[in-house]
Scaffold this motif. Structure first.
Motif, PDB file in Angstrom:
ATOM      1  N   THR A  31      32.501  64.547  45.604  1.00  0.00           N
ATOM      2  CA  THR A  31      32.355  63.151  45.176  1.00  0.00           C
ATOM      3  C   THR A  31      33.194  62.937  43.912  1.00  0.00           C
ATOM      4  O   THR A  31      33.977  63.795  43.543  1.00  0.00           O
ATOM      5  CB  THR A  31      30.872  62.858  44.884  1.00  0.00           C
ATOM      6  N   GLY A  32      33.003  61.809  43.267  1.00  0.00           N
ATOM      7  CA  GLY A  32      33.754  61.516  42.037  1.00  0.00           C
ATOM      8  C   GLY A  32      34.793  60.432  42.304  1.00  0.00           C
ATOM      9  O   GLY A  32      35.153  60.183  43.461  1.00  0.00           O
ATOM     10  N   TYR A  43      24.635  60.948  45.378  1.00  0.00           N
ATOM     11  CA  TYR A  43      25.849  61.318  46.102  1.00  0.00           C
ATOM     12  C   TYR A  43      25.721  61.007  47.588  1.00  0.00           C
ATOM     13  O   TYR A  43      26.724  60.778  48.273  1.00  0.00           O
ATOM     14  CB  TYR A  43      26.186  62.784  45.834  1.00  0.00           C
TER      15      TYR A  43
HETATM   16  C1  GLP Z   1      31.264  65.200  39.469  1.00  0.00           C
HETATM   17  C2  GLP Z   1      31.143  66.070  40.706  1.00  0.00           C
HETATM   18  C3  GLP Z   1      32.317  67.006  40.833  1.00  0.00           C
HETATM   19  C4  GLP Z   1      33.622  66.235  40.677  1.00  0.00           C
HETATM   20  C5  GLP Z   1      33.648  65.541  39.345  1.00  0.00           C
HETATM   21  C6  GLP Z   1      34.961  64.812  39.086  1.00  0.00           C
HETATM   22  O1  GLP Z   1      30.963  65.917  38.322  1.00  0.00           O
HETATM   23  N1  GLP Z   1      29.943  66.831  40.710  1.00  0.00           N
HETATM   24  O2  GLP Z   1      32.267  67.645  42.087  1.00  0.00           O
HETATM   25  O3  GLP Z   1      34.689  67.117  40.779  1.00  0.00           O
HETATM   26  O4  GLP Z   1      32.567  64.641  39.341  1.00  0.00           O
HETATM   27  O5  GLP Z   1      34.792  63.464  38.888  1.00  0.00           O
HETATM   28  P1  GLP Z   1      35.959  62.420  38.806  1.00  0.00           P
HETATM   29  O6  GLP Z   1      36.739  62.519  40.056  1.00  0.00           O
HETATM   30  O7  GLP Z   1      35.233  61.113  38.695  1.00  0.00           O
HETATM   31  O8  GLP Z   1      36.746  62.760  37.602  1.00  0.00           O
END
Ligand code: GLP
Length: 261
Positions: free
Chosen positions: A36-37, A80
């Motif tokens: 996710t993210g 998520y």
């Molecule tokens: C969260 C998830 C991670 C992801 C990270 C990155 O912490 N648990 O799996 O890699 O977000 O987030 P973004 O893509 O918003 O920078």
């Protein structure tokens, strides 16, 4: 580890989606590990487009997500499960029964972690694991000092992560303090790993993960142990890498990447 540098976030996400699509076409029963993210949103957008326009077929694939917050209902906009439904699952033909996320509401969280590991094993392990990277250098929610052989478990989130995710929750105090996450050991058992990072805020942590020592302080660095890991970055996230020219040469010249250039 291989590093592919793309001109911008759009191109980097597109390449990530194309690799996923190619793996899925080669094996319709693919066991796909998902992340996710905000970085991943573009990848899902592209996969959804490929499903609509090119009939990319998800009907036989199974998915396992890396992590889930403890204590959030699936209907909570910050869970998520909700993220995955909104950005991906409900737009493609994946069978909802084949989509797996840890249950952050389980009464016995430890038992839930064991159940999740067992489920991954029952499906023969993850074929392709897609990953983002947190500012704390984490993969999944494997915060600093996570054992490099750790399995799925409950993990307390670091202040850096709480801060990074605070805007989505409307304040740091509203971010759940704990999450269930696949362990570093679970992740690096996947057949293939694909890490995507974009934007200047990831430059420092990408340099540490790719060119720094393997350390539990930056759990993404454990991917250096993986025999088949590809890191895809845009120019901004690549900014602090020392060996950029070498990485570019490999992508431009190695036959493996011919169809992707
Ligand atoms: C969260 C998830 C991670 C992801 C990270 C990155 O912490 N648990 O799996 O890699 O977000 O987030 P973004 O893509 O918003 O920078």
């Amino acid at each position: 580890m291989e590093v592919i540098i793309q001109p911008n976030a759009e191109a980097a996400s597109s390449l990530t989606a194309r690799i996923v699509a190619r793996e899925l076409k080669a094996n319709p029963h693919l066991v796909l590990g998902l992340a996710t993210g905000t970085t991943m949103e573009r990848v899902y957008l592209k996969l959804v487009r490929m499903h609509r326009e090119e009939h990319l077929d998800f009907s036989l694939c199974r998915t396992f997500n890396l992590d889930e917050y403890v204590g959030l209902f699936p209907s909570d906009p910050n869970s998520y499960r909700h993220y995955m439904d909104e950005h991906f699952f409900r737009h493609v033909n994946v069978d909802p029964r084949n989509t797996h996320l840890p249950n952050g509401l389980a009464e016995d969280l430890e038992e839930e972690c064991t159940r999740y590991e067992d489920a991954i094993r029952r499906f023969g392990g993850i074929d392709l694991q897609v990953l983002g990277i947190g500012k704390a250098g984490h993969i999944g929610f494997n915060e600093p000092l996570s054992a490099l052989r750790s399995r799925t478990r409950v993990k307390a989130l670091t202040p850096t992560t709480l801060k990074q995710n605070a805007p989505l929750f409307g304040g740091e105090d509203k971010v759940p303090r704990r999450a269930i996450t696949m362990g570093v050991g679970t992740i690096i058992e996947a057949e293939r790993c694909l890490l995507l990072a974009t934007g200047s805020s990831k430059a420092e942590v990408i340099a540490l993960a790719v060119e720094g020592p393997i350390t539990s302080m930056v759990t993404a660095s454990a991917l250096q142990l993986h025999p088949r890991c590809t890191v895809i970055v845009d120019e901004e996230a690549a900014a602090s890498l020392k060996e950029k020219e070498y990485y570019r040469w490999i992508f431009e010249n190695e036959p493996e990447w011919q169809g992707y250039r």
